[in-house]
Design a protein around this motif. Structure first.
Motif, PDB file in Angstrom:
ATOM      1  N   TYR A 178      30.107  32.266  45.584  1.00 26.31           N
ATOM      2  CA  TYR A 178      30.878  33.513  45.638  1.00 26.31           C
ATOM      3  C   TYR A 178      31.984  33.531  44.590  1.00 26.31           C
ATOM      4  O   TYR A 178      32.693  32.543  44.387  1.00 26.31           O
ATOM      5  N   GLN A 179      32.132  34.675  43.934  1.00 25.83           N
ATOM      6  CA  GLN A 179      33.183  34.866  42.937  1.00 25.83           C
ATOM      7  C   GLN A 179      33.974  36.121  43.269  1.00 25.83           C
ATOM      8  O   GLN A 179      33.394  37.155  43.629  1.00 25.83           O
ATOM      9  N   GLU A 180      35.279  36.013  43.168  1.00 26.66           N
ATOM     10  CA  GLU A 180      36.141  37.167  43.404  1.00 26.66           C
ATOM     11  C   GLU A 180      35.803  38.277  42.408  1.00 26.66           C
ATOM     12  O   GLU A 180      35.324  38.028  41.304  1.00 26.66           O
ATOM     13  N   GLU A 181      36.072  39.504  42.835  1.00 23.82           N
ATOM     14  CA  GLU A 181      35.882  40.695  42.003  1.00 23.82           C
ATOM     15  C   GLU A 181      34.413  40.951  41.665  1.00 23.82           C
ATOM     16  O   GLU A 181      34.105  41.658  40.713  1.00 23.82           O
ATOM     17  N   ARG A 192      37.318  45.780  50.632  1.00 27.41           N
ATOM     18  CA  ARG A 192      37.796  44.484  50.132  1.00 27.41           C
ATOM     19  C   ARG A 192      37.117  44.085  48.830  1.00 27.41           C
ATOM     20  O   ARG A 192      37.489  43.085  48.215  1.00 27.41           O
ATOM     21  N   GLY A 193      36.118  44.844  48.417  1.00 24.72           N
ATOM     22  CA  GLY A 193      35.432  44.542  47.169  1.00 24.72           C
ATOM     23  C   GLY A 193      34.367  43.481  47.296  1.00 24.72           C
ATOM     24  O   GLY A 193      33.893  42.945  46.287  1.00 24.72           O
TER      25      GLY A 193
END
Length: 550
Positions: A302-305, A383-384
């Motif tokens: 998992y990666q933010e944004e 939350r994206g």
């Protein structure tokens, strides 16, 4: 090496040691006479074997078997509904629970009786509205504890723990101040305290209960799930199964006050070589302001944004719940390993909270719980994390009902998997072995308020379904009868919708009896989501086709 003790034709349904350790008392099903068996075989051979439904009934009986001689003898003729039983500490009495009929549909009425093993006489101990169960003798044999639901007319209601004199009298509620449902419990040897387990949101914890003070204190805490606990005979050692969101269940031991806890098993050592997708407990506001809890499993890597395809897994019951453990949700980690975010909501009607919450969707199934789930999806989009254009939904039993309901109310989902779900509430009531479920949640029978059944049935809105749906059902399901899925399949076929209907021979409720079926079930689900959420090209590009899975 194990030695066979019994030759019970009806099988052994339950058993307990006698206190002297020389005999075992067990529960078995009464068998027809030799003459009746021969007559039945003759009729079957001649194909003249029609029968009247419900006419042939056999009692649940108690038998004793001697450990040394292996000789068994009937102790008590029992009745049709005798289920759980416990032997008194002096070995002279048995407390047993019965619903009299043995019909699972009569689960709202259960009483406790006392059998005198010396003279065979029985005395009724409880005769109250609702169902008493999980009876247990105090160490001195003078009292018994039992569980009972708060609402006698609603079997999924939260349970309290009661105590009553063994020779009759008024019961006393020991957990009136505890706003949690009591599960398993055990007496400490002094008879002054008990240890009990309670569901607590997405976890389960152990508590101590003082009989004198009627005070409950937490024994465990933290983001962990404690289950299947017990005490050694001398009460000096506590044992339980402990698990969490990143490790498999293991057996632990500790003192009765949970000091010096340590694991005594280390199963699945090679699992440490695998990477586990992170799990997070989340909370959001539903449309009416209620705070709802659930679990988010982020995809591996998992990666933010970055937004991810989301699968919503809806639990059954509806008084089930999702728990924050590695094994608590069916295949959730497997989907996360394939790049999906997985959302496990504990919508209103779930257990593990308070009685108001578990009973909150009575006369409201498919309404408030639907809004809870959809507001949770919106929260994850805000939350994206979730991609609004790549959503999937799945569930079994009541989760199957909610899956059918959701895709008949919205076209936001690109794919759905409906497992052994309710499609038509009238059909389900008429074919299930527990038709009281509809009466409990809808408040009336369908011949009293047919519009109520129609309004809350997904089949009334089947013309709205645009989501490709994979239907899965076991041929031997007596709970949510397969006619539900057959009706859904027939309607979707005539509507020329996108669907696939998979039937599993020999499988009952859950499609979980045979390993090959379990594997097949997951592979079909993954293919379905990959095809309709990701698209075939993207599925192949990411290398998660079935060949890769194998």
């Amino acid at each position: 090496e194990g030695v066979r003790l019994t030759e019970a034709e009806g099988g052994v349904m339950n058993f307990r040691w006698m206190p002297d350790g020389k005999e075992i008392i067990y529960l078995t099903k009464e068998q027809p006479s030799v003459e009746k068996k021969k007559e039945k075989e003759r009729k079957k051979k001649e194909k003249f074997d029609s029968y009247v439904v419900g006419e042939e009934k056999y009692r649940n009986q108690l038998w004793k078997v001697n450990i040394e001689s292996k000789k068994a003898a009937k102790t008590f003729n029992g009745d049709y509904g005798l289920s759980q039983f416990e032997v008194s500490p002096d070995g002279k009495r048995v407390a047993y629970v019965t619903n009299y009929s043995g019909d699972p549909n009569d689960g709202k009425k259960r009483d406790i009786w006392i059998l005198n093993l010396e003279n065979g006489e029985t005395d009724q101990l409880t005769d109250f509205p609702g169902a008493e169960g999980d009876v247990s003798w105090s160490p001195d044999g003078k009292q018994l504890c039992y569980q009972k639901g708060i609402d006698p007319e609603f079997s999924p209601s939260e349970t309290d723990l009661y105590i009553i004199p063994a020779y009759g009298g008024s019961p006393r509620n020991l957990t009136t101040k505890l706003d949690l449902s009591v599960g398993r419990y055990r007496w400490l040897p002094d008879g002054e305290e008990l240890i009990l387990s309670c569901s607590q949101g997405v976890y389960s914890h152990l508590y101590t209960l003082s009989l004198k003070k009627e005070k409950v204190k937490p024994l465990t805490e933290g983001d962990r799930y404690y289950s299947q606990f017990d005490l050694s005979r001398d009460g000096k050692q506590l044992v339980y199964i402990l698990e969490d969101s990143h490790s498999f269940p293991q057996i632990w031991t500790a003192t009765p006050d949970n000091r010096n806890p340590k694991p005594i098993t280390e199963l699945n050592k090679n699992f440490q070589e695998f990477t586990v997708a992170p799990q997070e407990v989340i909370r959001w506001k539903s449309t009416d302001g209620w705070t709802i809890e659930g679990i988010l499993i982020k995809p591996l890597g998992y990666q933010e944004e970055q937004r991810y395809p989301l699968i919503v897994m809806v639990h059954g019951g509806p008084a089930g719940r999702m728990v924050n453990t590695l094994t608590g949700s069916r295949n959730a980690q497997l989907f996360a390993a394939q790049g999906y975010a997985v959302f496990l909501p504990n919508f209103r009607g779930s257990s593990g909270y308070d009685n108001r919450f578990v009973a909150s969707n009575i006369k409201d199934i498919g309404r408030g719980d639907y809004r809870d789930i959809m507001s949770g999806v919106d929260y994850l989009i805000e939350r994206g994390i979730a991609d609004p254009d790549r959503l999937g939904v799945m569930g079994g039993s009541y989760g199957g009902y909610m899956t059918n309901w959701i895709i008949s109310q919205t076209d936001r989902f690109k794919a759905a998997v409906s497992m052994y779900g309710i499609f038509n509430l009238i059909t389900d009531f008429s074919n299930s072995n527990i038709p009281y479920w509809e009466k409990q949640y809808l408040g009336d029978y369908y011949w009293e308020k047919v519009d109520l059944y129609l309004e809350h049935s997904p089949f009334s809105y089947v013309g709205n379904i645009r989501t490709p749906v994979l239907i899965m059902h076991g041929d031997a399901d007596s709970n949510t009868f397969i006619s539900n899925s057959v009706e859904m399949y027939t309607a979707l076929k005539l509507l020329k919708a996108t669907y696939e209907f998979v039937r599993y021979p020999r499988e009952g409720h859950g499609i979980s009896r045979e390993p090959n079926h379990i594997r097949d079930r997951f592979q079909r689900q993954l293919r379905w989501f990959n095809k309709y959420i990701l698209g075939e090209e993207e599925s192949q590009k990411k290398g998660i086709e079935e060949k890769k899975m194998n």
